[in-house]
Design an enzyme around this catalytic site. Structure first.
Site, PDB file in Angstrom:
ATOM      1  N   MET A  18      37.237  28.638  35.435  1.00 32.73           N
ATOM      2  CA  MET A  18      37.220  27.650  36.529  1.00 32.73           C
ATOM      3  C   MET A  18      37.427  26.234  35.984  1.00 32.73           C
ATOM      4  O   MET A  18      36.837  25.276  36.499  1.00 32.73           O
ATOM      5  CB  MET A  18      35.885  27.705  37.303  1.00 32.73           C
ATOM      6  CG  MET A  18      35.609  29.049  37.930  1.00 32.73           C
ATOM      7  SD  MET A  18      34.030  29.102  38.808  1.00 32.73           S
ATOM      8  CE  MET A  18      32.898  29.396  37.453  1.00 32.73           C
TER       9      MET A  18
ATOM     10  N   LYS B 227      38.300  33.024  49.903  1.00 35.74           N
ATOM     11  CA  LYS B 227      39.073  31.908  50.458  1.00 35.74           C
ATOM     12  C   LYS B 227      40.475  32.373  50.812  1.00 35.74           C
ATOM     13  O   LYS B 227      41.126  33.048  50.049  1.00 35.74           O
ATOM     14  CB  LYS B 227      39.204  30.810  49.402  1.00 35.74           C
ATOM     15  CG  LYS B 227      38.048  29.897  49.356  1.00 35.74           C
ATOM     16  CD  LYS B 227      38.389  28.697  48.487  1.00 35.74           C
ATOM     17  CE  LYS B 227      37.116  28.000  48.097  1.00 35.74           C
ATOM     18  NZ  LYS B 227      36.785  27.992  46.720  1.00 35.74           N
TER      19      LYS B 227
ATOM     20  N   ASP C  38      36.519  39.719  47.649  1.00 37.68           N
ATOM     21  CA  ASP C  38      37.264  38.457  47.653  1.00 37.68           C
ATOM     22  C   ASP C  38      38.534  38.645  46.838  1.00 37.68           C
ATOM     23  O   ASP C  38      38.826  39.745  46.372  1.00 37.68           O
ATOM     24  CB  ASP C  38      36.393  37.280  47.199  1.00 37.68           C
ATOM     25  CG  ASP C  38      35.596  37.617  45.971  1.00 37.68           C
ATOM     26  OD1 ASP C  38      36.203  38.107  45.003  1.00 37.68           O
ATOM     27  OD2 ASP C  38      34.366  37.394  45.972  1.00 37.68           O
TER      28      ASP C  38
HETATM   29  N1  SAH Z   1      33.034  37.052  37.350  1.00 34.25           N
HETATM   30  C1  SAH Z   1      34.364  36.656  36.943  1.00 34.25           C
HETATM   31  C2  SAH Z   1      34.537  35.167  36.871  1.00 34.25           C
HETATM   32  C3  SAH Z   1      34.377  34.456  38.189  1.00 34.25           C
HETATM   33  S1  SAH Z   1      34.713  32.751  38.070  1.00 34.25           S
HETATM   34  C4  SAH Z   1      34.682  37.327  35.589  1.00 34.25           C
HETATM   35  O1  SAH Z   1      33.784  37.862  34.924  1.00 34.25           O
HETATM   36  O2  SAH Z   1      35.861  37.333  35.219  1.00 34.25           O
HETATM   37  C5  SAH Z   1      36.402  32.679  38.520  1.00 34.25           C
HETATM   38  C6  SAH Z   1      37.258  32.293  37.337  1.00 34.25           C
HETATM   39  O3  SAH Z   1      37.536  33.436  36.537  1.00 34.25           O
HETATM   40  C7  SAH Z   1      38.625  31.753  37.690  1.00 34.25           C
HETATM   41  O4  SAH Z   1      38.568  30.390  38.056  1.00 34.25           O
HETATM   42  C8  SAH Z   1      39.347  31.937  36.386  1.00 34.25           C
HETATM   43  O5  SAH Z   1      38.967  30.969  35.437  1.00 34.25           O
HETATM   44  C9  SAH Z   1      38.789  33.262  35.907  1.00 34.25           C
HETATM   45  N2  SAH Z   1      39.654  34.420  36.262  1.00 34.25           N
HETATM   46  C10 SAH Z   1      39.256  35.541  36.883  1.00 34.25           C
HETATM   47  N3  SAH Z   1      40.266  36.428  36.969  1.00 34.25           N
HETATM   48  C11 SAH Z   1      41.335  35.846  36.384  1.00 34.25           C
HETATM   49  C12 SAH Z   1      42.670  36.254  36.151  1.00 34.25           C
HETATM   50  N4  SAH Z   1      43.123  37.443  36.560  1.00 34.25           N
HETATM   51  N5  SAH Z   1      43.495  35.402  35.495  1.00 34.25           N
HETATM   52  C13 SAH Z   1      43.066  34.201  35.093  1.00 34.25           C
HETATM   53  N6  SAH Z   1      41.805  33.762  35.299  1.00 34.25           N
HETATM   54  C14 SAH Z   1      40.951  34.570  35.926  1.00 34.25           C
END
Ligand code: SAH
Length: 342
Positions: free
Chosen positions: A254, A143, A121
């Site tokens: 999120m 998405k 994704d």
């Molecule tokens: N498994 C992922 C999180 C998934 S939930 C992890 O461990 O990072 C998705 C959320 O992660 C997004 O809504 C945002 O809050 C955050 N996120 C992931 N990558 C990001 C990035 N490059 N910059 C800012 N927020 C990020």
């Protein structure tokens, strides 16, 4: 030894039973080569090397192939051996980190290189998948504007089906698979279907994205704990109370959509109005941006900056520790906050 060769327009002869050679065939096609095959049931003839640049022997001991190495030497055709692809299917869940390819682990790279199919994704690294997973079919399950994402049950069913057909299935996710990544559900689906599954951890945005903005989630004498919260849905009052009383650093993923509820909840439960808040959008990308405010002002600040997802929210005194990587404007805001707080 790793060899990089441009095979565009070159002819490659892959020798081996179709199933064993499947991955090699797909990979050399993806590299732009015209692939000829020599199945183990066919006898080798030297004419087969006409205009061939390279022979890839997945199996090299079939009857009637004794001439192959000698013929390659005579014709100055490169002969390389490759491992056979025959084995049971499996699933590897990969945490891809917060975006850039070079934040993938070496274990993740090895799994991608070996993959037959990659379900990815948009949060994880995806721009260079063609090269990182040269033998794989790439399936975008995230998405896209105007498109619905593939639903979780469908992803799981497709992963399991493909592994049961003998493929190495890679599920590539943003950050770490076990941090709001539904990794647990996907592992359970594999176990239920008796498909071997392994999980490769990734660098979570929860720690790395604040870090990209120069904000340490812990800091000596400032914060000795951090709590990672999903802002996907508004929390219960009891949860706001709990978080407001915790101390340390709050990291919210999120959370763009529910920011007003979060701020109101924490305020109601007694968190200080001047508690510093940072919002880091698009961490590690060229559009990375940090907005700094405090609990009382952050909803207005987020509105006027038109904050968009993906973003990580950081609430706590560590925001003041941001190093020089935050912009001059943010630092000025921080200084104002620091003097207001003093
Ligand atoms: N498994 C992922 C999180 C998934 S939930 C992890 O461990 O990072 C998705 C959320 O992660 C997004 O809504 C945002 O809050 C955050 N996120 C992931 N990558 C990001 C990035 N490059 N910059 C800012 N927020 C990020």
């Amino acid at each position: 030894m790793i060899l990089t060769a441009d095979l565009t327009g070159q002819t490659v002869l892959v020798a081996g039973a179709p199933k064993a050679a499947m991955r090699a065939i797909r990979r050399y096609r993806a590299a732009g080569a015209t692939v000829h095959t020599l199945a183990a049931s066919e006898a080798f003839q030297e004419e087969m090397l006409d205009s061939v640049a390279m022979v890839v022997a997945v199996e090299d001991a079939a009857p009637g192939w004794d001439m192959l190495p000698e013929a390659c030497r005579r014709q100055h055709v490169l002969l390389v051996k490759e491992a056979t692809a025959v084995r049971g299917g499996l699933v590897t869940l990969i945490g891809g980190g917060p975006g850039p390819d070079d934040l993938l682990t070496m274990r993740a790279l090895a799994a991608l290189k070996d993959a037959d199919v990659v379900y990815f994704d948009r949060l994880g690294p995806h721009a260079n998948l063609r090269w990182l997973a040269p033998g794989a079919e790439l399936v975008d399950v995230g998405k896209r504007p105007g498109h619905h994402p593939v639903c979780q049950e469908d992803i799981q069913r497709r992963m399991v089906d493909s592994a049961l057909q003998g493929h190495h299935v890679v599920r590539l996710k943003g950050g770490d698979p076990y941090v709001f990544g539904r990794g647990g559900e996907e592992v359970a689906a594999c176990i239920k279907a008796e498909v071997p599954v392994t999980v490769v951890p990734g660098i979570s945005s929860a720690i790395s994205v604040p870090g990209a903005a120069g904000i340490p989630v812990t800091h000596r004498d400032v914060s000795r704990m951090f709590t990672v919260v999903s802002g996907h849905l508004p929390l219960a009052e009891e949860e706001y109370r709990h978080l407001a009383g915790l101390g340390g650093t709050l990291v919210i993923l999120m959370g763009v959509g529910t920011l007003p509820q979060l701020v109101a909840g924490l305020r109601r439960e007694g968190m200080r109005a001047d508690m510093p808040v940072a919002i880091v959008e698009q961490g590690f990308s060229e559009s990375q941006r940090t907005t700094v405010s405090d609990l009382a002002g952050v909803v207005t600040a987020a509105g006027s900056a038109r904050i968009k997802s993906p973003a990580v929210l950081v609430i706590g005194e560590v925001v003041r520790q941001a190093d020089g990587r935050t912009g001059r404007q943010e630092l000025a805001q921080l200084t104002r906050l620091a003097s207001a707080g003093a």
